[in-house]
Write a protein that holds these residues in place. Structure first.
Motif, PDB file in Angstrom:
ATOM      1  N   VAL A 191       0.960  -1.274  -0.144  1.00 51.47           N
ATOM      2  CA  VAL A 191       0.115  -0.135  -0.078  1.00 51.47           C
ATOM      3  C   VAL A 191       1.061   1.216  -0.055  1.00 51.47           C
ATOM      4  CG1 VAL A 191      -1.619   1.244   1.241  1.00 51.47           C
ATOM      5  CG2 VAL A 191      -1.928  -1.173   1.088  1.00 51.47           C
ATOM      6  N   ALA A 192       1.643   1.276   0.911  1.00 48.23           N
ATOM      7  CA  ALA A 192       2.791   2.418   0.747  1.00 48.23           C
ATOM      8  C   ALA A 192       3.653   2.563  -0.403  1.00 48.23           C
ATOM      9  CB  ALA A 192       3.839   2.276   2.105  1.00 48.23           C
ATOM     10  N   ASN A 193       3.810   1.554  -0.944  1.00 54.08           N
ATOM     11  CA  ASN A 193       4.602   1.578  -2.382  1.00 54.08           C
ATOM     12  C   ASN A 193       3.773   2.176  -3.362  1.00 54.08           C
ATOM     13  OD1 ASN A 193       7.435   0.712  -2.703  1.00 54.08           O
ATOM     14  ND2 ASN A 193       6.689  -1.269  -1.692  1.00 54.08           N
ATOM     15  N   PHE A 194       2.379   1.915  -3.196  1.00 55.24           N
ATOM     16  CA  PHE A 194       1.413   2.168  -4.480  1.00 55.24           C
ATOM     17  C   PHE A 194       1.121   3.592  -4.108  1.00 55.24           C
ATOM     18  CE2 PHE A 194      -3.013   3.642  -5.292  1.00 55.24           C
ATOM     19  CZ  PHE A 194      -3.075   3.351  -6.665  1.00 55.24           C
ATOM     20  N   ILE A 195       1.306   4.149  -3.053  1.00 55.04           N
ATOM     21  CA  ILE A 195       0.963   5.742  -2.712  1.00 55.04           C
ATOM     22  C   ILE A 195       2.163   6.390  -3.345  1.00 55.04           C
ATOM     23  CG2 ILE A 195       0.936   7.354  -1.034  1.00 55.04           C
ATOM     24  CD1 ILE A 195      -0.774   5.294   0.902  1.00 55.04           C
ATOM     25  N   GLN A 196       3.565   5.955  -2.998  1.00 58.13           N
ATOM     26  CA  GLN A 196       4.899   6.447  -3.511  1.00 58.13           C
ATOM     27  C   GLN A 196       4.861   6.800  -4.717  1.00 58.13           C
ATOM     28  OE1 GLN A 196       7.002   6.979  -1.101  1.00 58.13           O
ATOM     29  NE2 GLN A 196       8.061   8.584  -2.534  1.00 58.13           N
ATOM     30  N   VAL A 197       4.263   5.866  -5.770  1.00 56.83           N
ATOM     31  CA  VAL A 197       4.413   5.818  -6.972  1.00 56.83           C
ATOM     32  C   VAL A 197       3.155   6.444  -7.671  1.00 56.83           C
ATOM     33  CG1 VAL A 197       5.733   3.443  -7.174  1.00 56.83           C
ATOM     34  CG2 VAL A 197       3.226   3.506  -7.514  1.00 56.83           C
ATOM     35  N   PHE A 198       1.976   6.913  -7.057  1.00 53.86           N
ATOM     36  CA  PHE A 198       1.340   7.849  -7.598  1.00 53.86           C
ATOM     37  C   PHE A 198       1.622   9.197  -7.836  1.00 53.86           C
ATOM     38  CE2 PHE A 198      -3.065   9.345  -7.618  1.00 53.86           C
ATOM     39  CZ  PHE A 198      -3.977   8.312  -8.195  1.00 53.86           C
ATOM     40  N   PRO A 199       1.259   9.483  -8.965  1.00 53.10           N
ATOM     41  CA  PRO A 199       1.821  11.029  -9.229  1.00 53.10           C
ATOM     42  C   PRO A 199       1.575  11.923  -8.284  1.00 53.10           C
ATOM     43  CG  PRO A 199       0.844   9.981 -11.221  1.00 53.10           C
ATOM     44  CD  PRO A 199       0.530   8.847 -10.045  1.00 53.10           C
ATOM     45  N   SER A 200       2.325  12.593  -7.800  1.00 50.05           N
ATOM     46  CA  SER A 200       2.053  13.596  -6.856  1.00 50.05           C
ATOM     47  C   SER A 200       0.909  14.885  -6.895  1.00 50.05           C
ATOM     48  CB  SER A 200       3.522  14.292  -6.485  1.00 50.05           C
ATOM     49  OG  SER A 200       3.960  14.990  -7.633  1.00 50.05           O
ATOM     50  N   ILE A 201       0.988  15.005  -8.210  1.00 49.85           N
ATOM     51  CA  ILE A 201       0.188  16.238  -8.336  1.00 49.85           C
ATOM     52  C   ILE A 201      -1.343  15.641  -8.499  1.00 49.85           C
ATOM     53  CG2 ILE A 201       0.245  15.983 -11.075  1.00 49.85           C
ATOM     54  CD1 ILE A 201      -0.344  19.307  -9.287  1.00 49.85           C
ATOM     55  N   ALA A 202      -1.511  14.358  -8.745  1.00 54.25           N
ATOM     56  CA  ALA A 202      -2.852  13.668  -8.851  1.00 54.25           C
ATOM     57  C   ALA A 202      -3.073  13.356  -7.331  1.00 54.25           C
ATOM     58  CB  ALA A 202      -2.736  12.348  -9.739  1.00 54.25           C
ATOM     59  N   LEU A 203      -2.111  13.010  -6.426  1.00 48.26           N
ATOM     60  CA  LEU A 203      -2.523  12.762  -5.462  1.00 48.26           C
ATOM     61  C   LEU A 203      -3.185  13.911  -4.623  1.00 48.26           C
ATOM     62  CD1 LEU A 203      -2.685  10.630  -2.979  1.00 48.26           C
ATOM     63  CD2 LEU A 203      -0.157  11.343  -2.620  1.00 48.26           C
ATOM     64  N   LEU A 204      -2.665  15.205  -4.861  1.00 51.33           N
ATOM     65  CA  LEU A 204      -2.794  16.255  -4.174  1.00 51.33           C
ATOM     66  C   LEU A 204      -4.121  16.860  -4.734  1.00 51.33           C
ATOM     67  CD1 LEU A 204       0.668  18.436  -4.303  1.00 51.33           C
ATOM     68  CD2 LEU A 204      -0.496  17.400  -2.323  1.00 51.33           C
ATOM     69  N   GLY A 205      -4.457  16.406  -6.104  1.00 53.73           N
ATOM     70  CA  GLY A 205      -5.576  16.891  -6.427  1.00 53.73           C
ATOM     71  C   GLY A 205      -6.826  15.940  -5.909  1.00 53.73           C
ATOM     72  N   ILE A 206      -6.670  14.746  -5.708  1.00 57.73           N
ATOM     73  CA  ILE A 206      -7.585  13.852  -4.986  1.00 57.73           C
ATOM     74  C   ILE A 206      -7.911  14.426  -3.501  1.00 57.73           C
ATOM     75  CG2 ILE A 206      -8.049  11.641  -3.953  1.00 57.73           C
ATOM     76  CD1 ILE A 206      -6.620  10.559  -6.498  1.00 57.73           C
ATOM     77  N   MET A 207      -6.932  14.777  -2.857  1.00 59.90           N
ATOM     78  CA  MET A 207      -6.725  15.118  -1.326  1.00 59.90           C
ATOM     79  C   MET A 207      -7.693  16.495  -1.380  1.00 59.90           C
ATOM     80  SD  MET A 207      -5.251  13.199   0.605  1.00 59.90           S
ATOM     81  CE  MET A 207      -5.888  11.946  -0.313  1.00 59.90           C
ATOM     82  N   MET A 208      -7.370  17.587  -2.422  1.00 62.87           N
ATOM     83  CA  MET A 208      -8.011  18.552  -2.592  1.00 62.87           C
ATOM     84  C   MET A 208      -9.688  18.372  -2.662  1.00 62.87           C
ATOM     85  SD  MET A 208      -7.728  21.628  -5.452  1.00 62.87           S
ATOM     86  CE  MET A 208      -8.321  20.479  -6.780  1.00 62.87           C
ATOM     87  N   ILE A 209      -9.897  17.476  -3.656  1.00 58.73           N
ATOM     88  CA  ILE A 209     -11.418  17.159  -3.625  1.00 58.73           C
ATOM     89  C   ILE A 209     -12.007  16.839  -2.330  1.00 58.73           C
ATOM     90  CG2 ILE A 209     -13.050  15.664  -4.762  1.00 58.73           C
ATOM     91  CD1 ILE A 209     -11.091  15.426  -7.230  1.00 58.73           C
ATOM     92  N   VAL A 210     -11.307  15.961  -1.530  1.00 59.99           N
ATOM     93  CA  VAL A 210     -11.717  15.369  -0.553  1.00 59.99           C
ATOM     94  C   VAL A 210     -11.820  16.372   0.723  1.00 59.99           C
ATOM     95  CG1 VAL A 210     -11.384  13.572   1.466  1.00 59.99           C
ATOM     96  CG2 VAL A 210     -11.139  13.005  -0.977  1.00 59.99           C
ATOM     97  N   LEU A 211     -10.637  17.207   0.894  1.00 59.60           N
ATOM     98  CA  LEU A 211     -10.140  17.888   2.119  1.00 59.60           C
ATOM     99  C   LEU A 211     -10.424  19.496   1.675  1.00 59.60           C
ATOM    100  CD1 LEU A 211      -7.216  16.287   3.301  1.00 59.60           C
ATOM    101  CD2 LEU A 211      -9.175  15.911   4.236  1.00 59.60           C
ATOM    102  N   GLY A 212     -10.698  19.837   0.591  1.00 58.86           N
ATOM    103  CA  GLY A 212     -10.705  21.067  -0.027  1.00 58.86           C
ATOM    104  C   GLY A 212      -9.422  21.915  -0.121  1.00 58.86           C
ATOM    105  N   LEU A 213      -9.143  23.088  -0.442  1.00 60.03           N
ATOM    106  CA  LEU A 213      -7.969  23.948  -0.592  1.00 60.03           C
ATOM    107  C   LEU A 213      -7.358  24.310   0.718  1.00 60.03           C
ATOM    108  CD1 LEU A 213      -9.250  26.364  -3.490  1.00 60.03           C
ATOM    109  CD2 LEU A 213      -7.486  24.446  -3.689  1.00 60.03           C
ATOM    110  N   GLY A 214      -5.988  24.476   0.506  1.00 55.05           N
ATOM    111  CA  GLY A 214      -5.262  24.754   1.879  1.00 55.05           C
ATOM    112  C   GLY A 214      -4.181  23.906   2.402  1.00 55.05           C
ATOM    113  N   PHE A 215      -3.780  24.524   3.498  1.00 54.38           N
ATOM    114  CA  PHE A 215      -2.636  23.949   4.381  1.00 54.38           C
ATOM    115  C   PHE A 215      -2.856  22.452   4.543  1.00 54.38           C
ATOM    116  CE2 PHE A 215      -0.539  22.997   8.486  1.00 54.38           C
ATOM    117  CZ  PHE A 215       0.516  23.293   8.121  1.00 54.38           C
TER     118      PHE A 215
END
Length: 213
Positions: free
Chosen positions: A60-84
């Motif tokens: 699971v940790a390996n999968f997260i690591q190879v996931f494109p960073s901009i895509a991961l941040l984009g998913i986090m933005m959808i879930v958590l919104g914009l910001g710190f």
């Protein structure tokens, strides 16, 4: 030569602004790293105690690591919104693998005879872990923190894409305005931060290894 002089002039003239961005960058990185240590070390211990779970956790940790960073941040933005908090969660996730893996490897590398000696003097499994195994695994853990810190500093430059701050703000502003001085300034300071983090943690790791040898 003229371009270099323009860059130096910009850098000197905007040092206070760059310092503010650097502090914001460091705060994001340290917060993400702190969370990864809080979660990653216990997961590394679980991996060392249970090989079946180790395969799942590391996969699971390996999968997260190879996931494109901009895509991961984009998913986090959808879930958590914009910001710190979105940036911090992204940095936390990207820092997990080195922490988990190096904690796991460090515990696996502890000499079995030392563990047997600890049991022989009546130590419980918890006492053995806290007083013997984890201290001996610290150099391996520090190596993982070095890797995680360098990764986090780089990924944090993408923070402005999800409403965050830091040195990525100057880089993005430079891209939007086609101002190469801003791009170079943000990139240079981020690179220097990575080098300093790796160097300083490397010194600590080296001293610990010498003490333990």
């Amino acid at each position: 030569m003229e371009g270099f002089l323009n860059f130096i002039t910009y850098f000197i003239g905007n040092w206070s602004h760059l310092l503010t961005l650097t502090i914001e960058h460091v705060v994001m990185v340290l917060t993400g790293l702190a969370l990864s240590l809080i979660v990653g070390i216990p997961l590394g211990i679980i991996c060392a105690k249970n090989e079946r779970l180790a395969k799942v956790i590391l996969a699971v940790a390996n999968f997260i690591q190879v996931f494109p960073s901009i895509a991961l941040l984009g998913i986090m933005m959808i879930v958590l919104g914009l910001g710190f908090k979105t940036v911090v969660v992204g940095l936390f996730l990207y820092s997990l693998l080195p922490i988990i893996r190096n904690t796991y490897i460090g515990l696996q590398e502890v000499d079995k005879s030392i563990e047997e000696a600890g049991r022989g003097v009546g130590m419980t499994a918890f006492q053995l872990l806290v007083k013997v195994q984890l201290p001996l695994a610290v150099p391996f853990l520090l190596a993982g923190i070095r890797v995680a810190a360098v990764i986090a500093i780089g990924v944090a430059t993408l923070a402005p894409f999800v409403g965050g701050d830091g040195l990525g703000g100057d880089i993005m502003s430079g891209i939007n305005s086609r101002n190469t001085n801003k791009i170079y300034s943000g990139a240079l300071v981020a690179a220097l931060l990575s080098v300093f983090a790796d160097w300083s943690l490397g010194k600590v790791q080296y001293r610990l290894e010498r003490k333990m040898s």
